[in-house]
Design a protein around this motif. Structure first.
Motif, PDB file in Angstrom:
ATOM      1  N   LEU A  88      42.925  40.575  61.624  1.00 38.56           N
ATOM      2  CA  LEU A  88      43.873  41.200  62.537  1.00 38.56           C
ATOM      3  C   LEU A  88      44.879  42.087  61.813  1.00 38.56           C
ATOM      4  N   HIS A  89      44.952  41.956  60.493  1.00 33.11           N
ATOM      5  CA  HIS A  89      45.888  42.792  59.723  1.00 33.11           C
ATOM      6  C   HIS A  89      45.386  44.232  59.732  1.00 33.11           C
ATOM      7  N   PRO A  90      46.265  45.206  59.941  1.00 33.46           N
ATOM      8  CA  PRO A  90      45.817  46.599  60.076  1.00 33.46           C
ATOM      9  C   PRO A  90      45.168  47.188  58.833  1.00 33.46           C
ATOM     10  N   HIS A  91      45.384  46.592  57.655  1.00 27.11           N
ATOM     11  CA  HIS A  91      44.782  47.130  56.441  1.00 27.11           C
ATOM     12  C   HIS A  91      43.411  46.517  56.127  1.00 27.11           C
ATOM     13  N   VAL A  92      43.006  45.486  56.852  1.00 27.95           N
ATOM     14  CA  VAL A  92      41.711  44.851  56.595  1.00 27.95           C
ATOM     15  C   VAL A  92      40.620  45.637  57.314  1.00 27.95           C
ATOM     16  N   ARG A  93      39.621  46.077  56.552  1.00 30.77           N
ATOM     17  CA  ARG A  93      38.566  46.919  57.102  1.00 30.77           C
ATOM     18  C   ARG A  93      37.240  46.181  57.314  1.00 30.77           C
ATOM     19  N   LYS A  94      36.972  45.172  56.499  1.00 35.05           N
ATOM     20  CA  LYS A  94      35.694  44.462  56.607  1.00 35.05           C
ATOM     21  C   LYS A  94      35.890  42.992  56.266  1.00 35.05           C
ATOM     22  N   ALA A  95      34.981  42.158  56.782  1.00 33.13           N
ATOM     23  CA  ALA A  95      34.949  40.740  56.441  1.00 33.13           C
ATOM     24  C   ALA A  95      33.493  40.322  56.304  1.00 33.13           C
ATOM     25  N   ARG A  96      33.253  39.359  55.423  1.00 32.98           N
ATOM     26  CA  ARG A  96      31.867  38.949  55.133  1.00 32.98           C
ATOM     27  C   ARG A  96      31.830  37.456  54.841  1.00 32.98           C
ATOM     28  N   PHE A  97      30.703  36.830  55.175  1.00 31.42           N
ATOM     29  CA  PHE A  97      30.513  35.399  54.941  1.00 31.42           C
ATOM     30  C   PHE A  97      29.114  35.157  54.379  1.00 31.42           C
ATOM     31  N   GLY A  98      29.020  34.183  53.474  1.00 25.94           N
ATOM     32  CA  GLY A  98      27.717  33.779  52.952  1.00 25.94           C
ATOM     33  C   GLY A  98      27.688  32.274  52.715  1.00 25.94           C
ATOM     34  N   ASN A  99      26.604  31.628  53.116  1.00 23.61           N
ATOM     35  CA  ASN A  99      26.450  30.185  52.917  1.00 23.61           C
ATOM     36  C   ASN A  99      25.543  29.947  51.715  1.00 23.61           C
ATOM     37  N   TYR A 100      26.134  29.458  50.610  1.00 21.47           N
ATOM     38  CA  TYR A 100      25.379  29.185  49.389  1.00 21.47           C
ATOM     39  C   TYR A 100      25.506  27.715  48.988  1.00 21.47           C
ATOM     40  N   LEU A 101      25.746  26.863  49.973  1.00 19.58           N
ATOM     41  CA  LEU A 101      25.929  25.441  49.678  1.00 19.58           C
ATOM     42  C   LEU A 101      24.693  24.825  49.051  1.00 19.58           C
ATOM     43  N   ASN A 102      23.518  25.300  49.417  1.00 19.36           N
ATOM     44  CA  ASN A 102      22.272  24.738  48.907  1.00 19.36           C
ATOM     45  C   ASN A 102      21.650  25.582  47.801  1.00 19.36           C
ATOM     46  N   GLU A 103      22.472  26.462  47.211  1.00 21.80           N
ATOM     47  CA  GLU A 103      21.998  27.296  46.112  1.00 21.80           C
ATOM     48  C   GLU A 103      22.831  27.011  44.867  1.00 21.80           C
ATOM     49  N   ALA A 104      22.614  27.774  43.818  1.00 16.59           N
ATOM     50  CA  ALA A 104      23.242  27.468  42.529  1.00 16.59           C
ATOM     51  C   ALA A 104      24.763  27.446  42.596  1.00 16.59           C
ATOM     52  N   ASP A 105      25.352  28.307  43.446  1.00 13.48           N
ATOM     53  CA  ASP A 105      26.815  28.372  43.521  1.00 13.48           C
ATOM     54  C   ASP A 105      27.424  27.169  44.231  1.00 13.48           C
ATOM     55  N   GLU A 106      26.674  26.524  45.110  1.00 16.83           N
ATOM     56  CA  GLU A 106      27.116  25.331  45.831  1.00 16.83           C
ATOM     57  C   GLU A 106      28.454  25.547  46.535  1.00 16.83           C
ATOM     58  N   GLY A 107      28.561  26.654  47.272  1.00 16.82           N
ATOM     59  CA  GLY A 107      29.810  26.920  47.964  1.00 16.82           C
ATOM     60  C   GLY A 107      29.632  27.876  49.125  1.00 16.82           C
ATOM     61  N   LEU A 108      30.728  28.097  49.835  1.00 13.65           N
ATOM     62  CA  LEU A 108      30.782  29.075  50.913  1.00 13.65           C
ATOM     63  C   LEU A 108      31.536  30.296  50.412  1.00 13.65           C
ATOM     64  N   TYR A 109      30.976  31.455  50.688  1.00 15.94           N
ATOM     65  CA  TYR A 109      31.532  32.703  50.159  1.00 15.94           C
ATOM     66  C   TYR A 109      32.159  33.519  51.277  1.00 15.94           C
ATOM     67  N   TRP A 110      33.337  34.064  50.969  1.00 14.90           N
ATOM     68  CA  TRP A 110      34.066  34.888  51.926  1.00 14.90           C
ATOM     69  C   TRP A 110      34.556  36.157  51.224  1.00 14.90           C
ATOM     70  N   ARG A 111      34.503  37.260  51.940  1.00 14.89           N
ATOM     71  CA  ARG A 111      34.997  38.517  51.364  1.00 14.89           C
ATOM     72  C   ARG A 111      35.798  39.283  52.408  1.00 14.89           C
ATOM     73  N   LEU A 112      36.900  39.858  51.954  1.00 18.83           N
ATOM     74  CA  LEU A 112      37.685  40.792  52.746  1.00 18.83           C
ATOM     75  C   LEU A 112      37.793  42.113  51.997  1.00 18.83           C
ATOM     76  N   ILE A 113      37.804  43.198  52.738  1.00 16.11           N
ATOM     77  CA  ILE A 113      38.103  44.513  52.177  1.00 16.11           C
ATOM     78  C   ILE A 113      39.433  44.981  52.763  1.00 16.11           C
ATOM     79  N   TYR A 114      40.386  45.188  51.857  1.00 15.20           N
ATOM     80  CA  TYR A 114      41.751  45.576  52.240  1.00 15.20           C
ATOM     81  C   TYR A 114      41.996  46.991  51.729  1.00 15.20           C
ATOM     82  N   ARG A 115      42.307  47.916  52.645  1.00 13.37           N
ATOM     83  CA  ARG A 115      42.527  49.313  52.258  1.00 13.37           C
ATOM     84  C   ARG A 115      44.023  49.595  52.174  1.00 13.37           C
ATOM     85  N   THR A 116      44.469  50.008  50.998  1.00 18.02           N
ATOM     86  CA  THR A 116      45.885  50.294  50.795  1.00 18.02           C
ATOM     87  C   THR A 116      46.240  51.672  51.350  1.00 18.02           C
TER      88      THR A 116
END
Length: 217
Positions: A88-116
């Protein structure tokens, strides 16, 4: 034998003062973005967020921020609460999610793209991990690397990262530059390429300064 850094290496048109200034500006902006998005406050509802990566080491050169969040159980729904509010922040342009719980990283991945305001896109990578994650985890490297850095090695790392970012050198993950400068005494791009050819690493590495076996904990 380590090569003495005398500041005479070419910086692809950038002086060392410019490189240090850029790093300082990156660090300031990274913390401003963290404040704007209230990322630590949002993640603290669900776990323990830890700043990792170049911003945590005071080695920021690219517009990147990295956070690990340690939870009893990483939950997809928790991360989407954080992403929803940040989106909801006006500078955030993209969001991404990845489920790697059953892979080598063993975690949930999140990404935001913030444009200054100047049009720079900042990549914010976040990993939700179990508190008992077997590693390797970036949080394990923060204090050992900060303690190992000297003014000279910090300058050398920032110089090499600036050359990579400006396209004056082949792209290498930051962890490889840290290994080469701190363990290998590398100070130039040519030395970096030669050292990395002789010292490959595993995809997931437990490397810390002075720890030569990347598989050791």
């Amino acid at each position: 034998m380590p090569v003495v850094f005398d500041g005479s290496e070419l910086l692809g048109g950038n002086s060392m003062i410019e490189v240090l200034d850029r790093a300082e500006q990156r660090l300031h902006m990274a913390h401003e973005i963290l404040t704007q998005l209230q990322l630590f406050e949002r993640w603290q509802v669900f776990g323990t967020p830890v700043l990792v990566g170049a911003v945590a080491y005071d080695l920021a050169m690219a517009p990147d921020i990295d956070i690990e969040i340690y939870c009893e159980v990483p939950r997809i729904e928790d991360g989407f609460v954080v992403l929803r509010d940040c989106a909801l922040h006006p500078h955030v342009r993209k969001a991404r999610f990845g489920n790697y719980l059953n892979e080598a990283d063993e975690g949930l991945y999140w990404r935001l793209i913030y444009r200054t305001d100047d049009g720079t896109d900042w990549k914010i990578d976040m990993w939700s991990l179990r508190r008992d994650h077997p590693g390797p985890c970036a949080a394990q490297l923060v204090e050992p690397l900060r303690q190992a850095l000297t003014p000279e090695t910090r300058r050398a790392i920032l110089e090499l990262k600036a050359l990579v970012q400006d396209g004056s050198a082949l792209c290498h993950p930051s962890i490889d530059i840290y290994r080469a400068v701190i363990d290998g005494g590398v100070r130039t791009i040519a030395q970096l390429e030669a050292w990395l050819e002789l010292h490959p690493r595993n995809f997931l590495t437990f490397w810390k300064p002075g720890l030569t076996d990347s598989r050791a904990q």
